[in-house]
Motif scaffolding. Structure first.
Motif, mmCIF file in Angstrom:
data_model
loop_
_atom_site.group_PDB
_atom_site.id
_atom_site.type_symbol
_atom_site.label_atom_id
_atom_site.label_comp_id
_atom_site.label_asym_id
_atom_site.label_seq_id
_atom_site.Cartn_x
_atom_site.Cartn_y
_atom_site.Cartn_z
ATOM 1 N N ALA A 1 30.380 42.654 27.663
ATOM 2 C CA ALA A 1 29.268 42.714 28.608
ATOM 3 C C ALA A 1 29.602 43.431 29.909
ATOM 4 C CB ALA A 1 28.765 41.296 28.918
ATOM 5 N N GLY A 2 30.872 43.637 30.225
ATOM 6 C CA GLY A 2 31.239 44.361 31.432
ATOM 7 C C GLY A 2 32.013 43.518 32.429
ATOM 8 N N PHE A 3 32.540 44.192 33.443
ATOM 9 C CA PHE A 3 33.335 43.558 34.497
ATOM 10 C C PHE A 3 32.523 43.447 35.777
ATOM 11 C CE2 PHE A 3 36.613 45.375 31.742
ATOM 12 C CZ PHE A 3 37.466 44.296 31.587
ATOM 13 N N GLY A 4 32.778 42.389 36.531
ATOM 14 C CA GLY A 4 32.180 42.229 37.840
ATOM 15 C C GLY A 4 32.828 43.162 38.846
ATOM 16 N N ALA A 5 32.681 42.834 40.112
ATOM 17 C CA ALA A 5 33.171 43.716 41.174
ATOM 18 C C ALA A 5 34.696 43.744 41.232
ATOM 19 C CB ALA A 5 32.611 43.246 42.514
ATOM 20 N N HIS A 6 35.217 44.933 41.497
ATOM 21 C CA HIS A 6 36.614 45.160 41.839
ATOM 22 C C HIS A 6 37.609 44.620 40.809
ATOM 23 C CE1 HIS A 6 34.731 44.967 46.061
ATOM 24 N NE2 HIS A 6 34.774 46.237 45.666
ATOM 25 N N PRO A 7 37.502 44.996 39.556
ATOM 26 C CA PRO A 7 38.525 44.581 38.595
ATOM 27 C C PRO A 7 39.854 45.293 38.869
ATOM 28 C CG PRO A 7 37.060 46.180 37.587
ATOM 29 C CD PRO A 7 36.483 45.857 38.938
ATOM 30 N N GLY A 8 40.958 44.629 38.503
ATOM 31 C CA GLY A 8 42.275 45.251 38.585
ATOM 32 C C GLY A 8 42.903 45.373 39.946
ATOM 33 N N ASP B 1 32.954 32.789 24.112
ATOM 34 C CA ASP B 1 31.638 33.265 23.697
ATOM 35 C C ASP B 1 30.722 33.557 24.888
ATOM 36 O OD1 ASP B 1 32.498 32.981 21.118
ATOM 37 O OD2 ASP B 1 31.263 31.238 20.644
ATOM 38 N N GLY B 2 30.934 32.870 25.993
ATOM 39 C CA GLY B 2 30.106 33.056 27.175
ATOM 40 C C GLY B 2 30.775 33.946 28.209
ATOM 41 N N SER B 3 30.503 33.654 29.470
ATOM 42 C CA SER B 3 31.055 34.441 30.569
ATOM 43 C C SER B 3 32.365 33.827 31.056
ATOM 44 C CB SER B 3 30.046 34.514 31.717
ATOM 45 O OG SER B 3 29.750 33.204 32.189
ATOM 46 N N VAL B 4 33.064 34.572 31.921
ATOM 47 C CA VAL B 4 34.358 34.163 32.461
ATOM 48 C C VAL B 4 34.291 34.243 33.979
ATOM 49 C CG1 VAL B 4 36.820 34.727 32.570
ATOM 50 C CG2 VAL B 4 35.589 34.972 30.406
ATOM 51 N N GLY B 5 34.940 33.317 34.668
ATOM 52 C CA GLY B 5 34.927 33.287 36.122
ATOM 53 C C GLY B 5 35.761 34.394 36.755
ATOM 54 N N GLU B 6 36.078 34.208 38.009
ATOM 55 C CA GLU B 6 36.792 35.224 38.782
ATOM 56 C C GLU B 6 38.299 35.204 38.506
ATOM 57 O OE1 GLU B 6 35.878 34.767 42.902
ATOM 58 O OE2 GLU B 6 33.731 35.134 42.616
ATOM 59 N N ARG B 7 38.928 36.359 38.755
ATOM 60 C CA ARG B 7 40.382 36.545 38.735
ATOM 61 C C ARG B 7 41.010 36.164 37.389
ATOM 62 N NH1 ARG B 7 41.793 37.692 44.078
ATOM 63 N NH2 ARG B 7 44.019 37.630 43.594
ATOM 64 N N ALA B 8 40.302 36.450 36.312
ATOM 65 C CA ALA B 8 40.889 36.247 34.985
ATOM 66 C C ALA B 8 42.122 37.137 34.828
ATOM 67 C CB ALA B 8 39.869 36.583 33.898
ATOM 68 N N GLY B 9 43.142 36.617 34.157
ATOM 69 C CA GLY B 9 44.352 37.396 33.933
ATOM 70 C C GLY B 9 45.253 37.535 35.141
ATOM 71 N N GLU B 10 45.095 36.685 36.133
ATOM 72 C CA GLU B 10 45.959 36.712 37.331
ATOM 73 C C GLU B 10 47.426 36.648 36.916
ATOM 74 O OE1 GLU B 10 47.055 36.205 41.526
ATOM 75 O OE2 GLU B 10 45.168 36.794 40.625
ATOM 76 N N ARG B 11 48.171 37.733 37.169
ATOM 77 C CA ARG B 11 49.592 37.858 36.829
ATOM 78 C C ARG B 11 49.850 37.622 35.330
ATOM 79 N NH1 ARG B 11 52.980 39.434 40.056
ATOM 80 N NH2 ARG B 11 54.702 38.772 38.723
ATOM 81 N N MET B 12 48.882 37.939 34.516
ATOM 82 C CA MET B 12 49.032 37.874 33.059
ATOM 83 C C MET B 12 50.085 38.887 32.619
ATOM 84 S SD MET B 12 45.924 38.479 30.380
ATOM 85 C CE MET B 12 46.155 38.681 28.629
ATOM 86 N N ARG B 13 50.901 38.490 31.624
ATOM 87 C CA ARG B 13 51.973 39.377 31.167
ATOM 88 C C ARG B 13 51.754 39.890 29.745
ATOM 89 N NH1 ARG B 13 58.527 38.375 31.666
ATOM 90 N NH2 ARG B 13 59.110 40.526 31.206
ATOM 91 N N ARG B 14 51.272 39.014 28.851
ATOM 92 C CA ARG B 14 51.023 39.417 27.466
ATOM 93 C C ARG B 14 49.809 38.653 26.945
ATOM 94 N NH1 ARG B 14 56.639 38.397 27.203
ATOM 95 N NH2 ARG B 14 57.916 40.290 27.127
ATOM 96 N N GLY B 15 49.351 39.049 25.738
ATOM 97 C CA GLY B 15 48.253 38.356 25.090
ATOM 98 C C GLY B 15 46.953 39.117 25.201
ATOM 99 N N ALA C 1 34.458 38.622 39.240
ATOM 100 C CA ALA C 1 35.128 39.545 40.159
ATOM 101 C C ALA C 1 36.644 39.476 40.018
ATOM 102 C CB ALA C 1 34.720 39.222 41.593
ATOM 103 N N ALA C 2 37.289 40.611 40.302
ATOM 104 C CA ALA C 2 38.745 40.723 40.399
ATOM 105 C C ALA C 2 39.465 40.360 39.108
ATOM 106 C CB ALA C 2 39.274 39.889 41.559
ATOM 107 N N ALA C 3 38.848 40.627 37.964
ATOM 108 C CA ALA C 3 39.544 40.414 36.690
ATOM 109 C C ALA C 3 40.783 41.302 36.641
ATOM 110 C CB ALA C 3 38.621 40.734 35.527
ATOM 111 N N GLY C 4 41.869 40.772 36.079
ATOM 112 C CA GLY C 4 43.106 41.539 35.989
ATOM 113 C C GLY C 4 43.873 41.614 37.286
ATOM 114 N N SER C 5 43.602 40.711 38.209
ATOM 115 C CA SER C 5 44.296 40.705 39.495
ATOM 116 C C SER C 5 45.806 40.559 39.306
ATOM 117 C CB SER C 5 43.761 39.550 40.349
ATOM 118 O OG SER C 5 44.540 39.352 41.495
#
Length: 269
Positions: free
Chosen positions: A189-196, A150-164, A174-178
């Motif tokens: 609400a949007g992504f921080g700096a340098h996603p993906g 429901d709130g915000s998420v920290g940095e590098r969410a989804g690091e080497r995520m494969r499914r889900g 920052a760096a979501a989807g690293s």
């Protein structure tokens, strides 16, 4: 339905491993047996009865009343039933969850849903870094299931995520989807700096990007059918908690072209 309840007697002063407090591991144990379980691999760690008052009886529901960032591995390995936590939890909540539901009324620490294979996790507060990410030594991060924050998420969410699927009503850091290799991160609400960074495959969905990496290519506006399917899936899974359906058209940013570049950031606004 009866519930087995754990209420903090005192605030812990060290990190505790609560992975034993899931329905399948507690089934058939007496209250005395449960109170003698050690909260960690070290036999000198505190026992359940030292930290919690235990009450009720177990069917497939566990309730934990506490509010401490030292409560690690809450719901780790959950393979059915439900766990409800009143208050915040520490790191690795829901790690390796296979099925069932984990609900946390407060914040969650780092590595929420790391290695998750299924099930549903709902955090009513915010989540720390590496949500759904790979822990050191893991080949992949999240492997399945659904997470709602429901709130915000920290940095590098989804690091080497494969499914889900991870849905956040707040902003990703920052760096979501690293180094992500599959799955979906969706923010209202949007992504921080340098996603993906080094995104190989997978989809990041949100209204905006704070700073875009130069290795993403603007592909213009598209109308992919898969987004309507995703919207229906999330609506069926989350019910009234689901975000608004995705728009008919989104702007596609393809990348990361520093690697194979088959991932995408889809901008909804």
């Amino acid at each position: 339905m009866s519930t087995l309840s754990f209420t903090l007697r005192q605030a812990p002063t060290q990190a505790l491993d609560l992975s034993a407090l899931i329905p399948s591991r507690l089934a058939g144990l007496s209250t005395s047996d449960i109170e003698n379980l050690t909260l960690g691999d070290d036999p000198h760690m505190p026992r359940v009865g030292d930290i919690f008052a235990v009450s009720g009886s177990l069917t497939d529901a566990v309730a934990i009343s506490g509010n401490s960032s030292f409560l690690d591995y809450v719901g780790a390995g959950l393979d059915g039933g439900s766990i409800t936590v009143e208050g915040r939890v520490g790191n690795y909540a829901g790690r390796g969850i296979k099925s069932g539901k984990l609900t946390v009324s407060g914040d969650a620490g780092a590595f929420l849903a790391s290695g998750a294979k299924g099930g549903l996790i709902h955090v009513k507060g915010s989540a720390g870094d590496f949500l759904g990410g790979a822990r050191p030594g893991d080949k992949f991060g999240m492997l399945g299931g659904t997470v709602l924050v429901d709130g915000s998420v920290g940095e590098r969410a989804g690091e080497r995520m494969r499914r889900g699927v991870v849905v956040a009503k707040g902003k990703f850091g920052a760096a979501a989807g690293s180094r992500m290799v599959g799955g979906t991160l969706w923010t209202e609400a949007g992504f921080g700096a340098h996603p993906g960074p080094l995104l190989r495959r997978g989809t990041l969905i949100g209204p905006s990007v704070e700073v875009l990496l130069p290795t993403f290519a603007d592909c213009g506006h598209i109308d992919p059918v898969i987004l309507r399917i995703l919207s229906r899936y999330i609506a069926d899974t989350l019910g009234p908690l689901a975000p608004k359906p995705l728009p008919a058209q989104v702007r596609k940013l393809a990348g990361d072209r520093a690697t194979i570049g088959k991932g995408e950031i889809l901008l909804t606004a």
